[in-house]
Design an enzyme around this catalytic site. Structure first.
Site, PDB file in Angstrom:
ATOM      1  CB  SER A 195      -1.078   0.156   1.409  1.00 13.26           C
ATOM      2  OG  SER A 195      -1.612   1.048   0.935  1.00 13.26           O
ATOM      3  CB  CYS A 196       0.031   4.906   0.263  1.00 13.03           C
ATOM      4  SG  CYS A 196      -1.004   5.307   1.607  1.00 13.03           S
ATOM      5  CD  GLU A 197       6.252   9.044   2.531  1.00 14.01           C
ATOM      6  OE1 GLU A 197       5.726   9.600   3.218  1.00 14.01           O
ATOM      7  OE2 GLU A 197       5.528   8.696   1.397  1.00 14.01           O
ATOM      8  CG  ASP A 198       0.611   8.683   4.532  1.00 15.45           C
ATOM      9  OD1 ASP A 198       1.164   9.090   4.999  1.00 15.45           O
ATOM     10  OD2 ASP A 198      -0.434   9.507   4.247  1.00 15.45           O
ATOM     11  NE  ARG A 199      -1.208  -1.959   5.970  1.00 13.47           N
ATOM     12  CZ  ARG A 199      -1.955  -2.682   5.559  1.00 13.47           C
ATOM     13  NH1 ARG A 199      -2.782  -2.006   4.640  1.00 13.47           N
ATOM     14  NH2 ARG A 199      -1.798  -3.738   5.380  1.00 13.47           N
TER      15      ARG A 199
END
Length: 545
Positions: free
Chosen positions: A336-340
């Site tokens: 998933s994304c960086e914040d994940r």
């Protein structure tokens, strides 16, 4: 019911001759098909089930997990359910027109035959399908995940549940709703979708569309966010993610990813240690997680972040149990994304602290253990708040919501495990008012619930067992005496009061409630006693931060 012989070598009498004659064409074709078996195929078992199904006029035929490379051309005409999952099938024969449920998951199918007009359930995930035939109007559920499908045919109006995760879809199908009352949930995660059709707004607000990990265009996300935030919006709930679904699946060796966090003068020794862990479960994904962690805003902007990660990695190298737990926590973070990745880092730091507490780090520092417990309690409440917030949003990336509450309240709630920055707060849907309300709720619940929560907290129990063995043993004895003398009557009284005597489910629920109340009472008393001895100068420390 007609008598059946498992090997279907029919005796020579008039009764069986009649049966054999009735099914002669079927039996002859199946026997011929059986003789063509490849090594490892269980065609003898398949033929036995085919004949049993035919003679008994059964509506279900289950030929799953027999390592079959093909099926006979003439299946029993009366069946409504066919299960041929977990074989080696590359194609299917003509299907009976009566068929309502088809299960053919985990095969090697590249195409499907014409689907029966009454089909209600199609489960063909984990195959090699590149396209689908026309879908019958009767279809209610369909799982086509993990295939190679580029586009979808028209979706039936009756279709309630569609799972099309991990394909090569470049666009969503057209959605037409009108006055159709069907509540739909469609999954299109991890495809190649860049745009969202306006027809998605035709779906009812009870419907859900999942489009996480797709390369949505820079115009699609803000447009959808504006649209779904409107007070007049009555369309479906849309689950997305800031990930583009294009993560690199190539992982460098674990030791290389780990040593990158250490000073050059330590890298050789660290590499030698971590080489021994290369083949542990989730080692590859943990390596990828470390590389992605280095590219987060916290890694780039937070002073001392690299040293913090290096110290954590040293602790992992010294504990197989902690390493196993941490590898598992990080397993999905690279998808998933960086914040994940940032949220996973939060969870990994929680895992470390709880592990250290359970292993005795705070045995002689009760005040520090209380502070850690308070932080874990606050994070637990924030997760409840985030979960409730997700339910109110129409266009939502759940990861951003959960991380937003932790990141934006990290300082005010003294959350040492939370990163102080996140990349996509703007799409979280979490407002300043949400944060004020959340902080007030955490403090209110902490005032009213933390003492009871802490008295039941596992790491606290581990400390008590080690450092207050006699008191712990007395508490356990008190609990078991209650179970023997009071528990049955208390459960019976509760069931009688609710008019549910004799209800097995209600009895289990009542039993769990009585047990929890008993443990709460006993462990709370023990906790108060121990803390009064250990923290006599600050008896209110349990109740205030």
């Amino acid at each position: 019911m007609l008598p059946i012989n498992n090997n279907f070598s029919l005796p020579q009498n008039s009764f069986y001759n009649t049966i054999s004659g009735t099914y002669a064409d079927y039996f002859s074709a199946w026997d011929k098909w059986e003789k063509q078996a490849l090594p490892g195929e269980e065609r003898d078992e398949a033929v036995s089930r085919l004949k049993e199904c035919l003679i008994n006029n059964s509506d279900e035929l289950r030929l799953d997990r027999l390592n079959l490379s093909s099926l006979p051309d003439n299946l029993p005409a009366q069946i409504t359910l066919l299960n041929v999952s977990y074989n080696q099938l590359t194609n299917l024969p003509e299907l009976p027109v009566t068929l309502k449920k088809l299960y053919s998951a985990s095969n090697k199918l590249s195409e499907l035959p014409v689907l029966p007009p009454a089909l209600e359930s199609l489960q063909v995930q984990h195959n090699e399908l590149e396209n689908l035939p026309a879908l019958p109007d009767s279809l209610l559920t369909m799982n086509i995940s993990y295939n190679e499908i580029v586009s979808l045919p028209s979706l039936p109006q009756a279709l309630k549940n569609l799972r099309a995760t991990r394909n090569f879809l470049t666009e969503l199908p057209a959605f037409s709703e009108g006055n159709n009352p069907v509540v739909r949930e469609y999954f299109f995660d991890r495809n190649q979708i860049s745009h969202i059709p306006e027809s998605i707004l035709n779906l009812r607000n009870e419907c859900s569309i999942h489009i996480s990990d797709n390369p949505l265009s820079s115009h699609a996300l803000p447009a959808l966010q504006r649209l779904t935030s409107s007070p007049d919006y009555h369309g479906p709930r849309i689950y997305f993610s800031m990930s583009d679904g294009q993560q690199n699946t190539l992982h460098r060796p674990l030791a290389d990813a780990v040593t990158a966090w250490f000073p050059e003068n330590k890298q050789s020794d660290v590499s030698q240690i971590w080489h021994a862990f290369e083949h542990e479960e989730h080692a590859n994904t943990f390596s990828a997680f470390l590389d992605r962690l280095s590219d987060t805003v916290s890694a780039r902007n937070t002073s001392g972040f690299r040293e913090q990660v290096a110290a954590w990695l040293e602790k992992l190298s010294a504990s197989a149990e902690l390493r196993q737990q941490s590898f598992a926590v990080a397993a999905d973070a690279t998808e998933s994304c960086e914040d994940r990745v940032a949220l996973t880092w939060n969870n990994l730091r929680k895992t470390l602290l709880v592990h250290q507490a359970s292993e005795g780090l705070f045995d002689n520092d009760t005040g520090a253990l209380l502070s850690l417990g308070r932080e874990m309690f606050r994070l637990e409440i924030l997760e409840d708040i985030a979960r409730d917030k997700v339910r109110t949003l129409h266009f939502v990336d759940e990861i951003e919501v959960y991380l937003a509450f932790q990141t934006m309240l990290a300082e005010k709630l003294q959350l040492s495990t939370a990163v102080k920055e996140m990349r996509f707060y703007g799409v979280s849907g979490v407002t300043a008012n949400d944060l004020r309300t959340a902080e007030a709720m955490v403090r209110s619940r902490e005032e009213n619930e933390f003492t009871d929560w802490f008295s039941l907290w596992g790491p606290w129990h581990a400390v008590l067992k080690r450092t207050e063995a006699d008191r712990w043993a007395q508490a356990e004895e008190q609990k078991y005496e209650m179970l023997e003398n009071e528990y049955p009557q208390r459960v019976a009284d509760r069931l009688k009061a609710s008019g549910l005597s004799g209800d097995a489910d209600a009895e289990r629920e009542a039993g769990a409630q009585v047990m929890r109340e008993t443990e709460q009472q006993i462990y709370r008393q023990l906790t108060d006693e121990v803390l009064a001895l250990r923290l006599p100068e600050n008896g209110s420390q349990l109740h205030h931060s």
